[in-house]
Design a protein around this motif. Structure first.
Motif, PDB file in Angstrom:
ATOM      1  N   LEU A   7       1.860  10.297   1.986  1.00 25.17           N
ATOM      2  CA  LEU A   7       3.088   9.974   2.708  1.00 25.17           C
ATOM      3  C   LEU A   7       4.317  10.501   1.975  1.00 25.17           C
ATOM      4  O   LEU A   7       4.395  10.410   0.748  1.00 25.17           O
ATOM      5  N   THR A   8       5.272  11.021   2.722  1.00 22.94           N
ATOM      6  CA  THR A   8       6.562  11.358   2.124  1.00 22.94           C
ATOM      7  C   THR A   8       7.368  10.069   1.956  1.00 22.94           C
ATOM      8  O   THR A   8       7.028   9.025   2.536  1.00 22.94           O
ATOM      9  N   ASP A   9       8.433  10.137   1.196  1.00 20.38           N
ATOM     10  CA  ASP A   9       9.298   8.960   1.024  1.00 20.38           C
ATOM     11  C   ASP A   9       9.856   8.480   2.355  1.00 20.38           C
ATOM     12  O   ASP A   9       9.975   7.274   2.597  1.00 20.38           O
ATOM     13  N   VAL A  10      10.202   9.424   3.234  1.00 20.28           N
ATOM     14  CA  VAL A  10      10.750   9.066   4.545  1.00 20.28           C
ATOM     15  C   VAL A  10       9.700   8.347   5.379  1.00 20.28           C
ATOM     16  O   VAL A  10       9.989   7.326   6.025  1.00 20.28           O
ATOM     17  N   GLN A  11       8.451   8.848   5.359  1.00 19.45           N
ATOM     18  CA  GLN A  11       7.373   8.197   6.110  1.00 19.45           C
ATOM     19  C   GLN A  11       7.087   6.798   5.568  1.00 19.45           C
ATOM     20  O   GLN A  11       6.880   5.855   6.343  1.00 19.45           O
ATOM     21  N   GLN A  12       7.084   6.675   4.248  1.00 18.17           N
ATOM     22  CA  GLN A  12       6.887   5.348   3.639  1.00 18.17           C
ATOM     23  C   GLN A  12       7.951   4.369   4.118  1.00 18.17           C
ATOM     24  O   GLN A  12       7.647   3.221   4.474  1.00 18.17           O
ATOM     25  N   ASN A  13       9.192   4.819   4.144  1.00 15.95           N
ATOM     26  CA  ASN A  13      10.298   3.942   4.511  1.00 15.95           C
ATOM     27  C   ASN A  13      10.193   3.508   5.975  1.00 15.95           C
ATOM     28  O   ASN A  13      10.388   2.331   6.294  1.00 15.95           O
ATOM     29  N   ASP A  51       0.835  -1.208   0.000  1.00 12.09           N
ATOM     30  CA  ASP A  51       0.000   0.000   0.000  1.00 12.09           C
ATOM     31  C   ASP A  51       0.866   1.252   0.000  1.00 12.09           C
ATOM     32  O   ASP A  51       0.513   2.271  -0.606  1.00 12.09           O
ATOM     33  N   LEU A  52       1.986   1.183   0.708  1.00 11.66           N
ATOM     34  CA  LEU A  52       2.868   2.346   0.834  1.00 11.66           C
ATOM     35  C   LEU A  52       3.427   2.785  -0.516  1.00 11.66           C
ATOM     36  O   LEU A  52       3.783   3.955  -0.703  1.00 11.66           O
ATOM     37  N   LYS A  53       3.511   1.838  -1.449  1.00 11.24           N
ATOM     38  CA  LYS A  53       4.022   2.145  -2.792  1.00 11.24           C
ATOM     39  C   LYS A  53       2.884   2.306  -3.800  1.00 11.24           C
ATOM     40  O   LYS A  53       3.128   2.526  -4.985  1.00 11.24           O
ATOM     41  N   GLY A  54       1.651   2.183  -3.337  1.00 11.40           N
ATOM     42  CA  GLY A  54       0.497   2.280  -4.230  1.00 11.40           C
ATOM     43  C   GLY A  54      -0.012   3.708  -4.365  1.00 11.40           C
ATOM     44  O   GLY A  54       0.448   4.632  -3.694  1.00 11.40           O
ATOM     45  N   ARG A  55      -1.004   3.880  -5.222  1.00 10.66           N
ATOM     46  CA  ARG A  55      -1.523   5.213  -5.530  1.00 10.66           C
ATOM     47  C   ARG A  55      -2.109   5.910  -4.313  1.00 10.66           C
ATOM     48  O   ARG A  55      -1.933   7.106  -4.125  1.00 10.66           O
ATOM     49  N   LEU A  56      -2.802   5.171  -3.466  1.00  7.91           N
ATOM     50  CA  LEU A  56      -3.519   5.778  -2.358  1.00  7.91           C
ATOM     51  C   LEU A  56      -2.578   6.416  -1.339  1.00  7.91           C
ATOM     52  O   LEU A  56      -2.689   7.604  -1.023  1.00  7.91           O
ATOM     53  N   PHE A  57      -1.611   5.653  -0.856  1.00 11.85           N
ATOM     54  CA  PHE A  57      -0.759   6.147   0.218  1.00 11.85           C
ATOM     55  C   PHE A  57       0.314   7.110  -0.278  1.00 11.85           C
ATOM     56  O   PHE A  57       0.804   7.931   0.494  1.00 11.85           O
ATOM     57  N   GLN A  58       0.668   7.020  -1.543  1.00  7.29           N
ATOM     58  CA  GLN A  58       1.698   7.926  -2.045  1.00  7.29           C
ATOM     59  C   GLN A  58       1.229   9.371  -2.046  1.00  7.29           C
ATOM     60  O   GLN A  58       2.036  10.291  -2.026  1.00  7.29           O
ATOM     61  N   ARG A  84      -9.522  -8.171  -6.260  1.00  4.45           N
ATOM     62  CA  ARG A  84     -10.037  -8.583  -7.574  1.00  4.45           C
ATOM     63  C   ARG A  84     -11.245  -9.500  -7.444  1.00  4.45           C
ATOM     64  O   ARG A  84     -12.098  -9.533  -8.332  1.00  4.45           O
ATOM     65  N   TRP A  85     -11.351 -10.219  -6.313  1.00  7.64           N
ATOM     66  CA  TRP A  85     -12.495 -11.114  -6.116  1.00  7.64           C
ATOM     67  C   TRP A  85     -13.772 -10.334  -5.826  1.00  7.64           C
ATOM     68  O   TRP A  85     -14.873 -10.875  -5.966  1.00  7.64           O
ATOM     69  N   ALA A  86     -13.606  -9.076  -5.432  1.00  9.28           N
ATOM     70  CA  ALA A  86     -14.775  -8.225  -5.159  1.00  9.28           C
ATOM     71  C   ALA A  86     -15.095  -7.314  -6.339  1.00  9.28           C
ATOM     72  O   ALA A  86     -15.865  -6.364  -6.204  1.00  9.28           O
ATOM     73  N   GLY A  87     -14.494  -7.606  -7.491  1.00  9.75           N
ATOM     74  CA  GLY A  87     -14.831  -6.860  -8.701  1.00  9.75           C
ATOM     75  C   GLY A  87     -13.939  -5.678  -9.011  1.00  9.75           C
ATOM     76  O   GLY A  87     -14.207  -4.917  -9.938  1.00  9.75           O
ATOM     77  N   VAL A  88     -12.855  -5.489  -8.251  1.00 10.45           N
ATOM     78  CA  VAL A  88     -11.920  -4.401  -8.539  1.00 10.45           C
ATOM     79  C   VAL A  88     -11.076  -4.803  -9.748  1.00 10.45           C
ATOM     80  O   VAL A  88     -10.474  -5.876  -9.765  1.00 10.45           O
ATOM     81  N   ASN A  89     -11.037  -3.937 -10.739  1.00  9.97           N
ATOM     82  CA  ASN A  89     -10.337  -4.262 -11.988  1.00  9.97           C
ATOM     83  C   ASN A  89      -8.960  -3.614 -12.112  1.00  9.97           C
ATOM     84  O   ASN A  89      -8.174  -3.990 -12.973  1.00  9.97           O
ATOM     85  N   THR A  90      -8.684  -2.627 -11.269  1.00 13.13           N
ATOM     86  CA  THR A  90      -7.432  -1.877 -11.375  1.00 13.13           C
ATOM     87  C   THR A  90      -6.553  -2.152 -10.174  1.00 13.13           C
ATOM     88  O   THR A  90      -7.004  -2.025  -9.030  1.00 13.13           O
ATOM     89  N   ARG A  91      -5.315  -2.498 -10.421  1.00 13.00           N
ATOM     90  CA  ARG A  91      -4.367  -2.773  -9.336  1.00 13.00           C
ATOM     91  C   ARG A  91      -3.964  -1.457  -8.671  1.00 13.00           C
ATOM     92  O   ARG A  91      -3.511  -0.526  -9.338  1.00 13.00           O
ATOM     93  N   SER A  92      -4.119  -1.389  -7.347  1.00  8.32           N
ATOM     94  CA  SER A  92      -3.771  -0.155  -6.628  1.00  8.32           C
ATOM     95  C   SER A  92      -2.412  -0.240  -5.940  1.00  8.32           C
ATOM     96  O   SER A  92      -1.899   0.764  -5.456  1.00  8.32           O
ATOM     97  N   SER A  93      -1.836  -1.452  -5.866  1.00  9.07           N
ATOM     98  CA  SER A  93      -0.520  -1.603  -5.247  1.00  9.07           C
ATOM     99  C   SER A  93       0.274  -2.668  -5.995  1.00  9.07           C
ATOM    100  O   SER A  93      -0.300  -3.596  -6.566  1.00  9.07           O
ATOM    101  N   PRO A  94       1.617  -2.555  -6.002  1.00 10.57           N
ATOM    102  CA  PRO A  94       2.457  -3.456  -6.804  1.00 10.57           C
ATOM    103  C   PRO A  94       2.703  -4.796  -6.116  1.00 10.57           C
ATOM    104  O   PRO A  94       2.325  -5.010  -4.962  1.00 10.57           O
ATOM    105  N   PHE A  95       3.357  -5.709  -6.842  1.00 11.14           N
ATOM    106  CA  PHE A  95       3.852  -6.942  -6.233  1.00 11.14           C
ATOM    107  C   PHE A  95       4.952  -6.579  -5.232  1.00 11.14           C
ATOM    108  O   PHE A  95       5.784  -5.712  -5.511  1.00 11.14           O
ATOM    109  N   LEU A  96       4.974  -7.261  -4.109  1.00 10.96           N
ATOM    110  CA  LEU A  96       5.924  -6.899  -3.052  1.00 10.96           C
ATOM    111  C   LEU A  96       7.375  -7.020  -3.510  1.00 10.96           C
ATOM    112  O   LEU A  96       8.192  -6.147  -3.239  1.00 10.96           O
TER     113      LEU A  96
END
Length: 315
Positions: free
Chosen positions: A67-73, A57-64, A240-252
């Motif tokens: 959050l600053t880069d320092v907070q994400q880290n 989530d920290l690298k996804g659209r929502l939290f970016q 995706r099982w609940a019908g979300v079609n767009t990925r909001s966060s990357p593979f870890l």
């Protein structure tokens, strides 16, 4: 095989599987498949899945947006360090039980060699004779949360850079610190923790989650999900099982390196003796455990808050 040789082998295996969130999640699930009487292992796998989703989530659209880069880290390091510590403490216990079964005799006298609390040595010995699966699950919940209390929750650096930051407090305020058990039918269940920094509240959450996970009418759906949906660390695994079609966060593994940890010689026995019995009381589940609509509403609220914060910063 000598006790020293067995200890070395267990430490080696634990180290290999404690590489990152993906390997830990899979190791817990694989262990439960081999030893279903150790229910904590499946609970740990689900909680570890949720930790992976929180990391990406920290690298996804929502939290970016919020959050600053320092907070994400700092948030990532907190999640990663806490989960690494729990695995490094708990998995040797699981492997020692596995070897005890294999050899037909208890080997829990070796637990101190792994720095495991005296609390768990007593509980494993009790489990070997009484086979009380729920009590052992509760004991492991109590132990894991005490294990991270001093090095993570009371760590001055994490207090300053995580727990006292506005984004973390916003997530608590919106009750976004929630552990979700998804199903392939697109229905989400879960429980929120109200004060993450409270040891008592985290233990209460663990007990509630264990009751939810092993609820007879829901367990088959949860087990089916974790058995047939590979863990990538991305929240899209569940959404995706609940019908979300767009990925909001990357593979870890595409966004985080493997982190090298050490215990820094700081591990000590958290248990100070005294009565245990009050520790094993059940906790009632909240009235609402089906959270599908609530979950998406909270995502929208968090997006609105972070979008506003982002707009104000730009101005």
């Amino acid at each position: 095989m000598s006790g020293a040789e067995l200890t070395r082998r267990i430490q080696e295996q634990t180290g290999k599987l404690n590489k990152d969130n993906i390997s830990r999640t899979n190791a817990y699930k694989s262990y439960f498949d081999r030893h279903p009487e150790i229910k904590w292992s499946l609970l740990a796998s689900f909680v570890s899945r949720n930790a992976g989703w929180s990391m990406t989530d920290l690298k996804g659209r929502l939290f970016q947006l919020g959050l600053t880069d320092v907070q994400q880290n700092w948030l990532f390091i907190m999640y990663e360090r806490a989960n690494w510590l729990i695995f490094s403490d708990a998995y040797p216990q699981l492997l020692l039980y596995q070897w005890s079964k294999l050899l037909g005799r208890p080997l829990f006298h070796l637990l101190p060699a792994f720095g495991v609390s005296s609390f768990m040595k007593t509980e494993w010995e009790r489990f070997w004779h009484e086979h009380d699966q729920k009590r052992l699950m509760y004991a492991l919940i109590i132990n894991e949360q005490n294990t991270i209390q001093t090095p993570i929750i009371q760590n001055p650096l994490f207090k300053k850079n995580v727990f006292r930051t506005i984004p973390f407090q916003v997530c608590e305020w919106l009750h976004f610190n929630t552990v979700i058990f998804p199903t392939v039918e697109g229905v989400f269940y879960g429980v929120s923790v109200k004060r993450f920094s409270s040891l008592k509240e985290r233990i209460k959450l663990g007990k509630q989650l264990s009751q939810l996970l092993f609820r007879p009418e829901l367990f088959p759906a949860f087990f089916h999900f974790t058995s047939c949906v590979p863990h990538t660390g991305s929240r899209f695994d569940m959404e995706r099982w609940a019908g979300v079609n767009t990925r909001s966060s990357p593979f870890l593994r595409t966004c985080y390196p493997v982190i090298t940890h050490s215990l820094d010689g700081s591990k000590c026995d958290w248990f100070r003796g005294g009565s245990r019995e009050g520790m094993f009381r059940d906790e009632k589940l909240p009235k609402t455990i089906e959270l599908t609509e609530w979950y998406f509403q909270k995502r929208r609220q968090l997006q609105a808050v972070f979008s506003l914060e982002h707009w104000l910063k730009k101005r």
